[in-house]
Write an enzyme that holds these catalytic residues in place. Structure first.
Site, PDB file in Angstrom:
ATOM      1  N   SER A 263       0.856  -1.181   0.000  1.00  0.00           N
ATOM      2  CA  SER A 263       0.000   0.000   0.000  1.00  0.00           C
ATOM      3  C   SER A 263       0.899   1.239   0.000  1.00  0.00           C
ATOM      4  O   SER A 263       1.742   1.391  -0.874  1.00  0.00           O
ATOM      5  CB  SER A 263      -0.935  -0.066   1.199  1.00  0.00           C
ATOM      6  OG  SER A 263      -1.880   0.962   1.170  1.00  0.00           O
TER       7      SER A 263
ATOM      8  N   HIS B 193      -2.446  -1.045  -3.447  1.00  0.00           N
ATOM      9  CA  HIS B 193      -3.521  -0.045  -3.314  1.00  0.00           C
ATOM     10  C   HIS B 193      -3.154   1.192  -4.110  1.00  0.00           C
ATOM     11  O   HIS B 193      -2.047   1.699  -4.000  1.00  0.00           O
ATOM     12  CB  HIS B 193      -3.700   0.363  -1.847  1.00  0.00           C
ATOM     13  CG  HIS B 193      -4.174  -0.760  -0.970  1.00  0.00           C
ATOM     14  ND1 HIS B 193      -4.051  -0.726   0.395  1.00  0.00           N
ATOM     15  CD2 HIS B 193      -4.791  -1.930  -1.267  1.00  0.00           C
ATOM     16  CE1 HIS B 193      -4.567  -1.839   0.902  1.00  0.00           C
ATOM     17  NE2 HIS B 193      -5.008  -2.590  -0.079  1.00  0.00           N
TER      18      HIS B 193
ATOM     19  N   ASP C 236      -4.771  -4.274   5.729  1.00  0.00           N
ATOM     20  CA  ASP C 236      -5.101  -5.208   4.658  1.00  0.00           C
ATOM     21  C   ASP C 236      -3.960  -6.219   4.501  1.00  0.00           C
ATOM     22  O   ASP C 236      -2.793  -5.887   4.684  1.00  0.00           O
ATOM     23  CB  ASP C 236      -5.332  -4.440   3.348  1.00  0.00           C
ATOM     24  CG  ASP C 236      -5.985  -5.315   2.278  1.00  0.00           C
ATOM     25  OD1 ASP C 236      -6.456  -6.422   2.612  1.00  0.00           O
ATOM     26  OD2 ASP C 236      -6.024  -4.879   1.112  1.00  0.00           O
TER      27      ASP C 236
END
Lengths: 191, 282
Positions: free
Chosen positions: A11, A38, A131
């Protein structure tokens, strides 16, 4: 163990981290490498693949629904879709975000386990959320190999920390520059 | 790349058997056919429902849905409602304006099929675009879905205001020519779509899995619906679309859906390869 697929989740800070990992993989690296990074839902896909393709010895590809997975190729989840792995091909979904993310790292990891069982390597890199933790735990429980980036050297430690919380004893906790060598060793052992 | 790759043999692990049994039971008892849905999303959606029902296995879910029609209703919503947004992928709508509208203009009367319209966001967007291009009056847009309940919602034309406002940026980037707020009336926290946009829109029940072609269209838009189908079902639906297009008719898919891997690949030319807009060539 022969590993078929390396799934990587990243991310915040991920674009640079992925560059280091990919740049260190040799041209004869056999498993497919599948990355959920992401990013903004309106970012364009092609540019990213082309960028990494020029900086890595493996071919880097964008993904379309039901596209076959080829070994030795690197794939990026398209922005604003969940990426799922089935046996030998990819599947996409526009289902709701999971923990605010689409693509969701958990969704990718869990589907890889469903398709490839213990022949999955999961890697959680830098990021400012949680996540990937549930997905990595799923890989761990099903006998796959788990790698977490050392939180102390990650640009954002939250995601690696959450992964370490979920998987107390992963296969390895590594600094970024150790990851490609380690992956290459794992892939080599497995052939 | 593995002993598993390309293996079409049915999986024999317990969960896979349970999934097949559940889908077969749903089909036989309720008539809804999800047997050829793509495994990954289907599996996630089944487990989401199992968790919500508080059952520990897919077999447990099967018992619930067979003996409790309300549980089946909930499962149907989970399996058939696809999330969408107005002007999702703005560049698609730019391509629609620039490459498809000029072709549509050549027809005195235009028939469009929005297949799998879900809660209506896509068909509202199409209607707005046609309106701005002066084509809505001579168009009829058939918006179909497998799920009657979402069709009602789509026909109702009410969207949470907050969500509607979030679509404004999409609309602008899609080449919108007015103020987006002209297309709806705010009523407290709800936005009501301007009814005149929906005058030439027909909402109808249609099941892509089991129903036949019902008209010939100049344009079929089916975005991010077939990603939930397996390859065999995708091919079947592609045959249906091919039969439902006029000669030189246009097919628009989601921007990560490719006709490349389908059985009808050779029957179309690319009108916009990036946006996955195809034209029937034979």
């Amino acid at each position: 163990m022969r590993y078929d697929i390396v799934t990587i989740g990243s991310s915040w800070g991920g674009l640079a981290a992925i560059r280091s990992v990919l740049a260190g993989l040799p041209a004869d690296f056999r498993p497919a490498v599948v990355i959920a990074q992401h990013r903004s839902s309106d970012s364009r896909d092609k540019g990213l693949a082309a960028y990494y393709d020029a900086r890595c010895d493996l071919p880097v590809r964008t993904i379309e629904d039901k596209q076959p997975i080829e070994e030795g190729h690197v794939y990026f989840a398209p922005p604003d879709y969940h990426l799922l792995v089935d046996r030998g091909f990819f599947e996409l979904s526009v289902d709701l975000r999971v923990q605010f993310a689409r693509p969701s790292i958990d969704v990718l990891f869990e589907s890889a386990v469903d398709a490839y069982g213990e022949r999955v390597i999961g890697v959680v890199l830098t990021g400012a959320n949680a996540d990937g933790a549930a997905g990595l735990s799923c890989i761990h429980k099903n006998g796959g190999f788990t790698i977490v980036q050392n939180p102390a050297t990650a640009e954002k430690p939250d995601m690696p920390l959450a992964a370490l919380e979920a998987v107390k004893r992963p296969g390895a906790v590594l600094d970024l520059d150790e990851i490609p060598t380690y992956l290459t060793k794992l892939a080599g052992e497995s052939s | 790349m593995s002993p598993h790759q390309g293996s079409d043999a049915p999986r024999s692990d317990v969960e896979s058997i349970e999934m097949r049994m559940l889908l077969e039971a749903v089909y036989q008892h309720y008539g809804y056919d999800f047997r050829k849905y793509a495994r990954g999303s289907l599996r996630r959606r089944l487990w989401r429902r199992a968790d919500a029902e508080g059952v520990k296995t897919i077999s447990g879910l099967q018992e619930r849905v067979l003996h409790n029609p309300l549980a089946m209703d909930a499962l149907l919503m989970d399996l058939s409602v696809n999330v969408t947004a107005m002007f999702r992928d703005p560049t698609f709508y730019v391509a629609l304006r620039e490459k498809v509208v000029p072709i549509l203009r050549t027809y005195p009367f235009i028939r469009i099929w929005n297949a799998g319209c879900s809660t209506g966001e896509e068909v509202y967007s199409i209607a707005i675009l046609l309106q701005e291009e002066g084509l809505l009056e001579r168009a009829r847009v058939y918006a179909t879905d497998i799920n009657e309940r979402v069709l009602e919602r789509a026909d109702h034309g009410v969207i949470p205001l907050e969500r509607m406002r979030a679509f404004t940026q999409n609309y602008q980037r899609a080449g919108g020519r007015s103020a987006f707020s002209e297309y709806y009336k705010a009523d407290r926290d709800q936005a009501r779509i301007d009814r005149s946009l929906l005058e030439n829109v027909v909402f109808a029940h249609h099941n892509l899995v089991s129903d036949k072609s019902f008209n010939e269209f100049h344009l079929i838009i089916c975005r991010n619906v077939m990603i939930y189908f397996d390859k065999e079902l995708q091919d079947q639906v592609h045959e249906l679309f091919y039969e439902s297009l006029v000669n030189l008719g246009i097919l628009a898919l989601g921007n990560k859906e490719s006709i490349r891997f389908s059985s009808v690949a050779s029957c179309y030319e690319e009108l916009d390869p990036e946006e996955k807009i195809y034209r029937r060539s034979e």
